[in-house]
Design an enzyme around this catalytic site. Structure first.
Site, PDB file in Angstrom:
ATOM      1  N   GLU A   1       5.309  -9.908  -5.375  1.00 31.35           N
ATOM      2  CA  GLU A   1       4.610  -9.670  -4.109  1.00 31.35           C
ATOM      3  C   GLU A   1       5.108 -10.600  -3.014  1.00 31.35           C
ATOM      4  O   GLU A   1       5.008 -10.279  -1.834  1.00 31.35           O
ATOM      5  CB  GLU A   1       3.093  -9.865  -4.289  1.00 31.35           C
ATOM      6  CG  GLU A   1       2.400  -8.620  -4.778  1.00 31.35           C
ATOM      7  CD  GLU A   1       0.874  -8.676  -4.655  1.00 31.35           C
ATOM      8  OE1 GLU A   1       0.243  -7.703  -5.060  1.00 31.35           O
ATOM      9  OE2 GLU A   1       0.317  -9.677  -4.160  1.00 31.35           O
TER      10      GLU A   1
ATOM     11  N   LYS B   1      -2.839   2.474  -1.415  1.00 29.72           N
ATOM     12  CA  LYS B   1      -4.298   2.475  -1.200  1.00 29.72           C
ATOM     13  C   LYS B   1      -4.670   3.484  -0.119  1.00 29.72           C
ATOM     14  O   LYS B   1      -5.650   4.217  -0.269  1.00 29.72           O
ATOM     15  CB  LYS B   1      -4.772   1.087  -0.757  1.00 29.72           C
ATOM     16  CG  LYS B   1      -4.733   0.043  -1.847  1.00 29.72           C
ATOM     17  CD  LYS B   1      -5.385  -1.227  -1.349  1.00 29.72           C
ATOM     18  CE  LYS B   1      -5.077  -2.408  -2.248  1.00 29.72           C
ATOM     19  NZ  LYS B   1      -5.380  -3.688  -1.640  1.00 29.72           N
TER      20      LYS B   1
HETATM   21  O1  PA5 Z   1      -2.045 -10.955  -4.149  1.00 28.73           O
HETATM   22  C1  PA5 Z   1      -2.824 -10.179  -3.643  1.00 28.73           C
HETATM   23  O2  PA5 Z   1      -3.202 -10.308  -2.479  1.00 28.73           O
HETATM   24  C2  PA5 Z   1      -3.400  -8.989  -4.419  1.00 28.73           C
HETATM   25  O3  PA5 Z   1      -2.867  -8.861  -5.673  1.00 28.73           O
HETATM   26  C3  PA5 Z   1      -4.889  -9.195  -4.534  1.00 28.73           C
HETATM   27  O4  PA5 Z   1      -5.118 -10.395  -5.214  1.00 28.73           O
HETATM   28  C4  PA5 Z   1      -5.561  -8.068  -5.276  1.00 28.73           C
HETATM   29  O5  PA5 Z   1      -5.303  -6.858  -4.631  1.00 28.73           O
HETATM   30  C5  PA5 Z   1      -7.068  -8.293  -5.328  1.00 28.73           C
HETATM   31  O6  PA5 Z   1      -7.600  -8.431  -4.060  1.00 28.73           O
HETATM   32  P1  PA5 Z   1      -9.090  -8.871  -3.826  1.00 28.73           P
HETATM   33  O7  PA5 Z   1      -9.259 -10.247  -4.345  1.00 28.73           O
HETATM   34  O8  PA5 Z   1      -9.301  -8.812  -2.338  1.00 28.73           O
HETATM   35  O9  PA5 Z   1      -9.968  -7.889  -4.552  1.00 28.73           O
END
Ligand code: PA5
Length: 445
Positions: A288, A423
């Site tokens: 990411e 999403k």
């Molecule tokens: O690294 C990230 O931002 C994502 O993997 C989030 O951690 C994941 O989508 C979970 O998001 P949230 O904590 O808002 O539910």
């Protein structure tokens, strides 16, 4: 102490190449530390192991104790950065069959992770596991609106309320979310759940040393102070060590040299099954952070020796897209000595008196040499043992290297715009209000 070892990869990354990369690597580190780079709103993790909310830390330990006392099971609901760090730590540090142990041996609740997929089979089967058991929930979501955990929370909150009534259920729900906003924050306030904070300046994949990771880790009985201390020791080392002695800078430089030599895939290798989820955490961290603007190394992982019997062939002789980073754990705390048998039917007596870990290390050394001979570069990240302190070091080491590495490659390490695309489509297909136009567009496709 964690070491980054390039000695087995010298024919692919020379000392001179590393030296040539020094000024860019130091510039990338300075960009990170100066707080002037892209994504600089999300640098809270850099000082975290020294500078964290000590009051909240104590509340985490207290809540963990309460959960240990009143629950047979803790459900940890979260996904991505709100899930992988806790699971990585719990698998790395605890018994390989933690949930299957007798409660008196485990001295802590069973832990199940849910809300990290959208499988009705998984949810229903987990409900079967909960029958007749006292349980609590740690719902973890920074945004408070992520679909996967929101669905799981609806289901299991309902079950908890059915079992204990609304008031008692509320005392068994621990919400880790934003300090001030979001659907989960609002609900937690309204229902008086105990709340823990995901700091504004720490993104999900860098949040394992916040309440996001610490509460579910502490519930298993792990000493979270040792985890923080390990991370802090690594922080002090990385902030002060020169380029050549700085394992994170060396790793960041070496993997970017690989990328420029057209290696597209980095494979994180372990020889301990309990490292599987550490690799999953690492994949999210690197993937990411770096995979954007059509750039970056694709982070992959294998569990050896298991995967030597499946992917080993490809790694040795397939398309030369990859290099490996081997996580070597020097000492195994558990030892099994192989015995001599009177009749050597299986031909294994030559190993009598040797430990299973000795055999595992021979497999590792042999594989590193074989892969290197097959022109697959092998880097080594070596740690002394599997302990909370060394894991703290490992988490911080990879986070720091990731920040430097992404800046070296010219991308913002701290955003994840690509995660939103699926999403949006999913919301449109589900008929979520506000997505009507996109729904029409998708229907025409
Ligand atoms: O690294 C990230 O931002 C994502 O993997 C989030 O951690 C994941 O989508 C979970 O998001 P949230 O904590 O808002 O539910």
């Amino acid at each position: 102490m964690l070491q980054f070892d390039l000695s087995k990869a010298r024919k692919f990354v020379s000392e001179e190449e590393m030296e040539n990369f020094k000024s860019q690597t130091l510039a990338a580190r300075d960009t990170l530390l100066s707080g002037k780079g892209a994504g600089n709103d999300f640098l809270g993790w850099i000082s975290l192991p020294a500078d964290y909310d000590k009051g909240e830390f104590q509340r985490i330990q207290k809540a963990a104790k309460k959960i240990q006392e009143d629950s047979d099971v803790l459900l940890v609901i979260g996904i991505g950065g709100s899930y992988l760090g806790a699971r990585a730590a719990n698998e790395f540090l605890n018994h390989s069959f933690y949930n299957e142990l007798k409660k008196e041996d485990r001295k802590a609740p069973e832990i199940y992770y849910v809300g990290n997929n959208i499988s009705s089979k998984y949810i229903l089967h987990l409900q079967d596991v909960l029958k007749g058991k006292d349980f609590s929930i740690n719902i973890i979501s920074k945004s408070g609106t992520t679909t996967e955990p929101a669905i799981a929370f609806r289901v299991f909150k309902g079950l908890l309320e059915e079992k204990y009534g609304k008031d008692e259920a509320a005392k068994r729900i621990y919400a880790t979310t934003d300090r001030a906003k979001g659907a989960l924050k609002n609900l937690a306030d309204e229902m008086h759940y105990e709340e823990f904070v995901v700091p504004d300046d720490i993104g999900g994949r860098f949040s394992v040393l916040t309440a996001v990771g610490l509460l579910p880790i502490a519930v298993t009985g792990v000493n979270i102070q040792e985890l923080m201390d390990g991370a802090n020791a690594m922080r002090e080392r990385l902030l002060s060590a020169d380029y050549k002695e700085n394992p994170a800078l060396q790793y960041a430089a070496a993997r970017n040299i690989m990328l420029r030599k057209n290696k597209k895939i980095e494979i994180l290798v372990n020889y301990e099954p309990s490292c599987h989820y550490l690799s999953e955490w690492w994949k999210q961290l690197m993937g990411e952070s770096e995979g954007k603007d059509h750039r970056g190394l694709f982070p992959s992982s294998v569990d050896f020796t298991t995967d030597l019997h499946s992917l080993g062939q490809f790694i040795q002789e397939g398309s030369p897209l990859h290099f490996e980073t081997v996580l070597e754990i020097e000492k195994s705390k558990e030892e099994i000595v192989l015995e001599k048998e009177a009749i050597d039917t299986d031909g294994m007596n030559y190993l009598a008196g040797k430990t299973v870990d000795f055999v595992n290390k021979a497999a590792m050394k042999g594989t590193i040499l074989a892969h290197s001979d097959g022109d697959v570069p092998n880097f080594i990240v070596k740690i002394d043992e599997q302990s909370a302190g060394t894991l703290g070091e490992v988490f911080y080491f990879f986070e720091f290297a990731c920040g430097v590495s992404a800046y070296l490659n010219g991308v913002n390490p701290f955003n994840q715009p690509g995660v939103e695309s699926y999403k949006r489509n999913m919301f449109a297909l589900l008929g979520k209000p506000g997505y009507e136009e996109l729904a029409k567009e998708l229907a025409n496709k």
